[in-house]
Scaffold this active site. Sequence first.
Site, PDB file in Angstrom:
ATOM      1  N   GLU A  45      21.470  24.586  57.652  1.00 42.68           N
ATOM      2  CA  GLU A  45      22.398  24.340  58.910  1.00 42.68           C
ATOM      3  C   GLU A  45      24.129  24.895  58.953  1.00 42.68           C
ATOM      4  O   GLU A  45      24.792  24.430  58.056  1.00 42.68           O
ATOM      5  CB  GLU A  45      22.628  23.371  59.304  1.00 42.68           C
ATOM      6  CG  GLU A  45      21.105  22.624  59.699  1.00 42.68           C
ATOM      7  CD  GLU A  45      20.777  21.150  60.142  1.00 42.68           C
ATOM      8  OE1 GLU A  45      21.254  20.410  60.662  1.00 42.68           O
ATOM      9  OE2 GLU A  45      19.253  21.199  60.092  1.00 42.68           O
ATOM     10  N   LYS A  54      27.963  23.861  58.629  1.00 41.97           N
ATOM     11  CA  LYS A  54      28.143  21.174  58.058  1.00 41.97           C
ATOM     12  C   LYS A  54      29.790  21.136  59.197  1.00 41.97           C
ATOM     13  O   LYS A  54      30.613  21.878  59.039  1.00 41.97           O
ATOM     14  CB  LYS A  54      28.193  21.588  56.961  1.00 41.97           C
ATOM     15  CG  LYS A  54      28.843  20.136  56.268  1.00 41.97           C
ATOM     16  CD  LYS A  54      29.726  19.874  55.003  1.00 41.97           C
ATOM     17  CE  LYS A  54      29.996  18.486  54.417  1.00 41.97           C
ATOM     18  NZ  LYS A  54      30.523  18.244  55.717  1.00 41.97           N
ATOM     19  N   ASP A  78      32.591  19.961  61.009  1.00 42.20           N
ATOM     20  CA  ASP A  78      33.667  18.981  60.574  1.00 42.20           C
ATOM     21  C   ASP A  78      33.579  18.065  61.408  1.00 42.20           C
ATOM     22  O   ASP A  78      35.103  18.291  62.262  1.00 42.20           O
ATOM     23  CB  ASP A  78      35.107  20.181  59.843  1.00 42.20           C
ATOM     24  CG  ASP A  78      35.570  19.435  59.043  1.00 42.20           C
ATOM     25  OD1 ASP A  78      34.927  17.533  58.862  1.00 42.20           O
ATOM     26  OD2 ASP A  78      36.859  19.643  58.559  1.00 42.20           O
ATOM     27  N   TYR A 134      21.070  16.872  64.702  1.00 43.77           N
ATOM     28  CA  TYR A 134      20.605  17.448  63.835  1.00 43.77           C
ATOM     29  C   TYR A 134      19.595  17.082  63.533  1.00 43.77           C
ATOM     30  O   TYR A 134      19.001  17.096  62.229  1.00 43.77           O
ATOM     31  CB  TYR A 134      21.247  18.289  62.222  1.00 43.77           C
ATOM     32  CG  TYR A 134      22.657  17.180  62.143  1.00 43.77           C
ATOM     33  CD1 TYR A 134      22.322  15.842  61.501  1.00 43.77           C
ATOM     34  CD2 TYR A 134      23.673  17.187  62.715  1.00 43.77           C
ATOM     35  CE1 TYR A 134      22.877  14.921  60.648  1.00 43.77           C
ATOM     36  CE2 TYR A 134      24.977  16.788  62.239  1.00 43.77           C
ATOM     37  CZ  TYR A 134      24.313  15.274  61.008  1.00 43.77           C
ATOM     38  OH  TYR A 134      25.356  14.447  60.145  1.00 43.77           O
ATOM     39  N   LYS A 138      30.535  23.965  50.000  1.00 44.82           N
ATOM     40  CA  LYS A 138      31.346  23.819  51.147  1.00 44.82           C
ATOM     41  C   LYS A 138      32.061  24.969  50.732  1.00 44.82           C
ATOM     42  O   LYS A 138      32.151  25.715  49.523  1.00 44.82           O
ATOM     43  CB  LYS A 138      32.360  22.498  50.000  1.00 44.82           C
ATOM     44  CG  LYS A 138      32.206  21.165  50.749  1.00 44.82           C
ATOM     45  CD  LYS A 138      31.933  20.423  51.534  1.00 44.82           C
ATOM     46  CE  LYS A 138      33.804  19.893  50.907  1.00 44.82           C
ATOM     47  NZ  LYS A 138      33.414  18.677  52.014  1.00 44.82           N
ATOM     48  N   CYS A 144      72.100   9.856  56.272  1.00 45.61           N
ATOM     49  CA  CYS A 144      71.324  11.447  56.545  1.00 45.61           C
ATOM     50  C   CYS A 144      72.328  12.661  55.230  1.00 45.61           C
ATOM     51  O   CYS A 144      73.455  11.920  55.022  1.00 45.61           O
ATOM     52  CB  CYS A 144      72.376  11.453  57.720  1.00 45.61           C
ATOM     53  SG  CYS A 144      72.513  13.885  57.761  1.00 45.61           S
ATOM     54  N   CYS A 192      75.497  14.311  56.556  1.00 49.46           N
ATOM     55  CA  CYS A 192      76.758  13.655  57.177  1.00 49.46           C
ATOM     56  C   CYS A 192      76.959  12.200  56.702  1.00 49.46           C
ATOM     57  O   CYS A 192      78.102  12.154  56.769  1.00 49.46           O
ATOM     58  CB  CYS A 192      76.702  13.781  58.791  1.00 49.46           C
ATOM     59  SG  CYS A 192      75.188  12.335  58.913  1.00 49.46           S
ATOM     60  N   CYS A 217      68.503  11.628  62.420  1.00 46.34           N
ATOM     61  CA  CYS A 217      70.574  11.189  62.296  1.00 46.34           C
ATOM     62  C   CYS A 217      70.720  10.939  63.892  1.00 46.34           C
ATOM     63  O   CYS A 217      70.771  11.553  64.331  1.00 46.34           O
ATOM     64  CB  CYS A 217      70.651  12.414  61.359  1.00 46.34           C
ATOM     65  SG  CYS A 217      72.631  12.303  61.582  1.00 46.34           S
ATOM     66  N   CYS A 276      76.444  15.642  63.765  1.00 48.19           N
ATOM     67  CA  CYS A 276      76.487  16.139  61.699  1.00 48.19           C
ATOM     68  C   CYS A 276      76.378  17.697  61.669  1.00 48.19           C
ATOM     69  O   CYS A 276      75.676  18.326  62.845  1.00 48.19           O
ATOM     70  CB  CYS A 276      74.877  15.475  62.059  1.00 48.19           C
ATOM     71  SG  CYS A 276      73.909  16.158  60.736  1.00 48.19           S
TER      72      CYS A 276
END
Length: 672
Positions: free
Chosen positions: A114, A116, A118, A230, A317, A411, A414, A429, A434
């Site tokens: 079957e 798999k 996810d 399943y 897998k 930042c 700047c 920022c 800047c």
Amino acid sequence: MSKKIEQRIEELRELIREHDYRYHVLAEPIITDFEYDKLLRELIDLETANPHLITPDSPTQRVGSDLTKEFKPVEHTTPMLSLSNTYSEEELYDFDRRVKEGLPSSEKVEYVCELKIDGVSVSLRYVKGKLSVAATRGDGTIGEEITTNVKTIKSVPLSINNNVLDTYKLKDFEVRGEIYMEVEAFNKLNQERELLGERTFANPRNSTAGTIKLQDPKIVAKRPLKIFLYYLSSNNLKEGTQYGNLQLLEKLGFRVNRNYSLCKNMDEVLKFCKEWEEKKDKLPYEIDGVVIKVNSLRQQKILGNIAKSPRWAVAFKFKAKQATTKLNKITWQVGRLGTLTPVAELEPVFLAGSTISRATLHNIDEIKRKDIREGDTVVIEKGGDVIPKVVSVVLSERPENSAEVKAPIVCPECGSKLYRPEGEVAIYCENNLCPAQIRGRLAHFASRGAMDIEGLGDALINLFVDMNFLHSYSDIYNLKNKRKELIDIERLGEKSVDNLLSAIEKSKQKSFEKVLFALGIRYVGAGAAQKIADHFLSIDALIKAREEEIESIYEIGPSISRSITRYFSEKKNREEIEKLKKAGLQFEKKKVKAVSSTLDGKTFVLTGTLSGMSRDEAKDKIISLGGSVTSSVSKNTDYVVVGEKPGSKLDKAQKLNITILSEEEFLKMLEK
Ligand code: IVH
């Protein structure tokens, strides 16, 4: 009287169940959504008037109205096991050998392969044919009760037809399967979340896991969850096969993934695995491998389990596109809207077709969660084959003197102090001046989808910002006054400067919607800019508009409208627009007047799918003939055009007595 009502309620439930099954499981509906909604409406009304007749398996109970405060623990009748993984042919043959060693030598073994899926595994218990409890896997022994949320998934039958149950001599049973989201639906959900300024999910599985644990089933009902079952187990079932059970599940009305196959030996199993490793990207949902199960349930019983995994099943897998390399440094990139994104600077490595030297680290929480540090050896992966990401750290190779990464306080571009809104992971920022933000904004302004100024790419922009030639968009249109100085720059010859200046002049012809997009207002993408320009026709009208008016435009939401009004409330932005107007940019759209202006000034709402044209085409037609299109029905709406499977807008239009047009009537109107 009450008997009659009871009968009608039962009849409606039966009809709705049938149509749910046809629509969600078979994907072969036989009535329109409108007809379906009518049945559901009638049932809701009857149940509201007779609440004592409401039963938990009524289709109306799919969208729970009560907020679940927390999830109750549920003990699984038999543990929900996980699978051990295999990654190679050898490991699969080892599994086959172990299976055969565990069975009497005379036994022949067949396997069911079957996909798999996810997603997130779930157990559904049916008592007397009615769904009683849905639970997550939890730790395998105890899960969490998520019945109300699972009931919102339309392909989950709330009850099983009695005749079917009798045929298979089933009463109480349990099914297990995987809840998941299709990739396209997931992307759409993420886009919507991005527009609303909400956090996006990393992948369909995370999105499913997050959704299934939400406290409000009404929100769950709106998410595109799907399910494949399943596994079936019941005391009444005589010993059979996994293959037979998959077929039985379908007969009971459950959604089963049809891509399964009965294999006589390991060679056939391997063929199946290889085939799907190749084909997997063509599926509308994500799979991360193949599950191989011993077909005979009797043999499964003999083989039993070791710790938390069965001896009779294994996962094969698929290889993720991964590579290992050294993370030299973490830098922080400042975007045009001030957001800081951490970037992994990597030792260049080749992965699935290209050389990778940088990968996104998303945000500081992600870095902390994975404990990523400078100098680490990291595993990188091409997520969805696009932007590479750092998956994990190879801890055994961590240098001794490594230190945890800290979020920057100022930042990097700047030096101004950074801002992190409470409860958010993003760091900003806030200094509009800047240089990184300036560069980002200018690059966006000049880019192909916006003003399309050929020659004004990142390198020149960086140079011009550094040389103080460019700060704002309007400075671009003053570059012609600096022709001599530009030619004096070593790298630029007279010809390339003149080419650039003429590309800048040419950009003044760009239409209003392009200019609006080029301004780089947060959340105003190219599509939104087009819709807004079509509606308001000039920047002056847009500047004056209130949020509600902007929001009334079809597919324009509150995040966009709020962002626009905020943008124009700033004086310096309005001043910049004045300068651009003076430079000659297009801030108006010429309305194409229809010869006969049937639609002039008329407001339309579209609902359902039109067979002859897309919604966008219909909308363009209406606008070109002088009408406008809004997303919601109000008393100001003149016409509602109804396609197939219309939504609640139709009900609203009927209530407000608004003229309803079929697709045919609408087409006639366009021809006039
Ligand atoms: S069988 C004992 N079949 O993969 C058998 N699992 O680690 C247990 N999964 O937790 C599961 N598709 O969430 C099985 N066709 C499939 C599956 C599947 C996805 C998930 C399931 C399980 C995990 C195994």
